[in-house]
Design an enzyme around this catalytic site. Sequence first.
Site, short mmCIF file in Angstrom:
data_model
loop_
_atom_site.label_atom_id
_atom_site.label_comp_id
_atom_site.label_asym_id
_atom_site.label_seq_id
_atom_site.Cartn_x
_atom_site.Cartn_y
_atom_site.Cartn_z
N LYS A 167 -15.11 7.34 -5.17
CA LYS A 167 -16.68 7.61 -4.58
C LYS A 167 -16.93 9.25 -5.12
O LYS A 167 -17.95 8.80 -5.49
CB LYS A 167 -16.14 7.86 -3.03
CG LYS A 167 -15.91 6.23 -2.49
CD LYS A 167 -15.31 7.13 -0.61
CE LYS A 167 -14.61 5.82 -0.44
NZ LYS A 167 -14.27 6.07 1.23
N LYS A 224 -9.65 13.47 3.55
CA LYS A 224 -8.89 12.69 3.96
C LYS A 224 -7.96 12.46 4.89
O LYS A 224 -8.24 14.18 5.21
CB LYS A 224 -8.66 12.30 2.57
CG LYS A 224 -7.85 13.41 2.14
CD LYS A 224 -7.42 13.56 0.74
CE LYS A 224 -8.37 13.81 -0.89
NZ LYS A 224 -7.85 12.50 -1.33
N ARG A 225 -7.76 11.11 5.00
CA ARG A 225 -6.89 11.98 6.76
C ARG A 225 -5.39 13.10 6.14
O ARG A 225 -5.24 13.60 4.94
CB ARG A 225 -5.68 11.02 6.68
CG ARG A 225 -6.20 9.42 7.18
CD ARG A 225 -6.55 9.72 8.16
NE ARG A 225 -5.65 9.97 9.04
CZ ARG A 225 -5.49 9.25 10.52
NH1 ARG A 225 -5.96 7.81 10.50
NH2 ARG A 225 -4.27 9.24 10.99
N HIS A 263 0.65 -1.40 -0.26
CA HIS A 263 -0.09 0.01 -0.15
C HIS A 263 0.98 1.47 0.28
O HIS A 263 0.11 2.46 -0.32
CB HIS A 263 -0.87 -0.01 1.62
CG HIS A 263 -2.51 -1.09 1.11
ND1 HIS A 263 -2.87 -0.32 0.01
CD2 HIS A 263 -2.21 -1.91 1.90
CE1 HIS A 263 -4.52 -1.52 0.70
NE2 HIS A 263 -3.58 -2.09 1.44
#
Length: 807
Positions: free
Chosen positions: A656, A544-545, A354
Site C-alpha cells: 500500500k 501495523k499490529r 499464513h
Amino acid sequence: MSLDKNSRAAEIDAQIIDVLRHRVGKDERAAKPHDWYTATVLTLRDAIIDRWMESTRKTYAESGKRVYYLSLEFLIGRLLRDALSNMGLTRDMELALREHGFDLSALEDLEPDAALGNGGLGRLAACFMESLASLDIPAYGYGIRYVNGMFRQRIDDGWQVELPETWLSHGNPWEFDRRESAYIIGFGGEVVEKADGVEWRPAEKVEASAVDTPVVGWRGKRVNTLRLWTAHAFDPLRLDAFNAGDHFGALAEQVRADSLVRVLYPADSTPAGQELRLRQEYFFTSASIQDIVRRHVQYNGDIRTLPEKAAIQLNDTHPAVAVAELMRLMVDVHGLEFNEAWEVTKATVGYTNHTLLPEALESWPLPLFERLLPRHMQIVYAINSRVLREARKAGLDDAAISAISLIDEGGERRVRMANLAFSGAHSVNGVAALHTELMKTTVFSDLHKLYPARINNKTNGVTPRRWLQQCNPGLTSVLKDAIGDCFLDDAEKLSDLNALADDPALGERIAEVKRTNKIALAKHVKELMGIRLDPDALFDVQIKRIHEYKRQLLNLIETVALYDQIRSHPERDWVPRVKIFGGKAASSYHNAKLIIKLANDIARRVNSDPSVGGLLKVVFVPNYNVSLAEKIIPAADLSEQISTAGMEASGTGNMKFALNGALTIGTLDGANIEIKDRVGDANIEIFGLTAQEVEDKRANGYNPREVIESSRELQQAIAAIATGVFSPDDPQRYAGLMGGIYDHDWFMVAADFDAYHAAQRNIDRRWEQQPSWRASAIRNIANVGWFSSDRTIGEYARDIWGVRDRA
Ligand SMILES: *Cc1c(COP(=O)(O)O)cnc(C)c1O
C-alpha cells in the site's frame, strides 16, 4: 446551484428524499446527519441490488463455478466510498447531497469502520472479495458477523486500553438478514452406530442464520455476497423456567448462542486456544459448508460433481475443520463411500497458509476436540490412517510420519489443524515467494515430500481501488493526467510512469499531492492529540499490529539513538523527521503493550525537548484501523517494513505504501523481496540479516551482549531506555524488555541495529536529493501495480480454482 432536472444527480436527489421519508421515516427538515447518511447508503444500495440480482441470475444461467472464501476475519473498513466509486456514482451523489448542504466526505465519516479482523489476514480477505467481484468471478465470502469486532484502542497515560467497538449500535444499512437461510449447528453428544451407517446426536444445537452484505466490483461489473453468520437459540426464552422465577436460566440458551458471535479474538499471529474459539470455528465452517452443499445439491443434484461447481478456499487453518465437515456430510448424510468423498473433498478444497512460526500453528487438545465434535474426531482418525498409510508406502521414515500425522503424540495429544488442511486440500499456498519456499523446508517439509505437487505460491496483493484511487484521489488525478486512465482497469499499466520518472514537472506535482496529504494528516493529528507536525519533515511511518517480530522496538531504539545524536550535535544538518507509529497489541501480549507504552514515553520526552528544535517528533496515533490507514498511507514518505527476516509471511502494508509513492526501508522478508525486485535496488533501502543468516545465527549460538557492547549508539540507547530516562516515574519499567535483548534477542534487534541505523542515514542523504527522491517515488508507484489483488486473484482463479477470469 441547482441540479439539471434530467441529470443522474437530480434522479439520485429525488431518490434520497424518497428514501429519507419512507424508509428512514424523517422529513428532510428534521433529518439529522446520520439520517442522511442512512438515506445515502440505502439509495446507493438500491442501485447495487439490481446489479446483485443480475449477477446471481447470470451465475445460475451459466451454471458457472463459484468460489467460496472461508475466513474467520474480514477487515472491511467503511464501504460507502468504495461502493459509490465502484458504481461510478461518487460525483452524482456529491452533487445531490450538496443540494441539501451536505458534504459527502463528512457523511462518509459517520460510517463505522467494520473491523471484523485483526490485521493483514483479515484485510487480505476484504481485498480478495473486492477483486473477485471486479474480475467478474462468482464468489461468496463466509465468516462471522461479530457483534463486537476488533476492540477500540484508547491510549491512557501512554498505555493501551481496550474498549468494545459497537459498530452495529446504529444499525447497519448495508446488510440483509436472511432468516430463511438457516442451519443447525451441533456440538457434543454421541455417535451411534446404525444399520446404514452412523448418526451423530449432538447434545447442543444452535441455529446459524445468514446476514448478507453486497460486495461491488470495479465499474459495478459484478456484485458478490459476503455472507456472515449470526447465531440464534432454538428456544430463546424458556417460558416455563422464566415463570418459575429462573429469569437467567430461561435465557441461558440464547446467551450461549450470542457468545458464539459476540467477539473476535483479538490476537494476531498467535492462536487463541480457548474452547469458545473452536466453537466459533466450527459454527461458521459448518454453516458455510452446509450452505455450499445445499446449494449444489439443489441445483446440480449429485454431490459428486461438487468440484465442478465449487472451489472452497480456507484462509489459514481457522476453517480447517471444513475438511472433516464436508466428509461428514457426504458420508453420513449423502451416503458416499469414504474414498469417494475423500477425492471430492480434496478436489474442492484449497488451503492458504499464513504463518511459519511453529508456536503459531493451530492445534486443539484431543479430548476437547473429541468432546465437542465426536463424529469429526472419528473422521480425522480415518483421514489420518489413510494419510499415514500413504506415507509408509512412499517410504518415509518414522520421524517424517510422526511429523505428518494429524495427531501430535508428543505429550498432551493434540489435533493439528494445519496437517488436516494440508491433507484435505489439492492446493496449499504460501503468500509470498520466500514464505512459500520456507514452507517447503520447515513446517511442511515432510508433507511436501509426500505430496510434492501441492505447495504453490500466490504472492498477496491489495485492491488498488481502495488503496490508491479512493484513499488518494489527488495522486490518482495526477497519474491520470500523466499516463491516461488505463491503470484504473489494470494496475500494471502504472508501468507507463517509468518513462516519466525523471520528469521534474511530474515529480513536482506528485510531491505537491504528498504535501497536501501530509497537511491533512497533520491536521488530523493536531485535532486528535494536540501535536503539531511539520509537513516539510520526512514522515516516517510504521503502522501495523504491534508484535515483537515486526520490530517496532528496533525502530524505537533507533529513534532514541537519533535523539541522542541530534542533542549531541545540533549543528549538523539533520533531516527533520516525524516518526509515526500506530497499531494494536493483543490484550494478553505483555511485551507488545509495553512497546506501545515505550513509544508514548519516548514521544512525550522527545516532543517536549526544546533542544531537538523540531528536528524530531514522535507520535503514536491511537486506534489504528482501515480508515486510519487510508489517511496515513497517502501521507507517508517512508514505509517501515523491518520484520526479522523469515518471520513476516508477506505483509501487505508494504504494498500500500509503495503504491502511494513512499520509499521502503526494509529487510529481505516476505513480499519486500518481490517489491525490491520490481522497483529496483536503487529505489528501496534494504538492510539487515537474510532469513538464512537469521536461521544460522539462531542455530550457532548468537551472542547479543557482544554485539551490543561493540556498538556505542546501540549500547547507549538501550541503557537510556533500561535505566528509566524515558520513564522517570518508573525507572525499572523497561529493564526487562531491554534485558531480553541482552539475553537472547530472538528477534535480532541488536544484530540488525547498526545496519538499520546506517540505512536510516542513507535515507537522510536520499531525502536531501529531492529530485532523485521524487524519481524513486515515481518508480515505486510505476512498478508495484503487480501487487494488485486482481493479479493475485487471477492466479488463484487459474491455478487453484479452475474458474475463468473473464476480466
Ligand atoms: C494493510 C493492513 C494491515 C496489514 O499491515 P502489515 O504491515 O502487512 O502488517 C493491518 N491492518 C490494517 C488496518 C491494514 O489496512
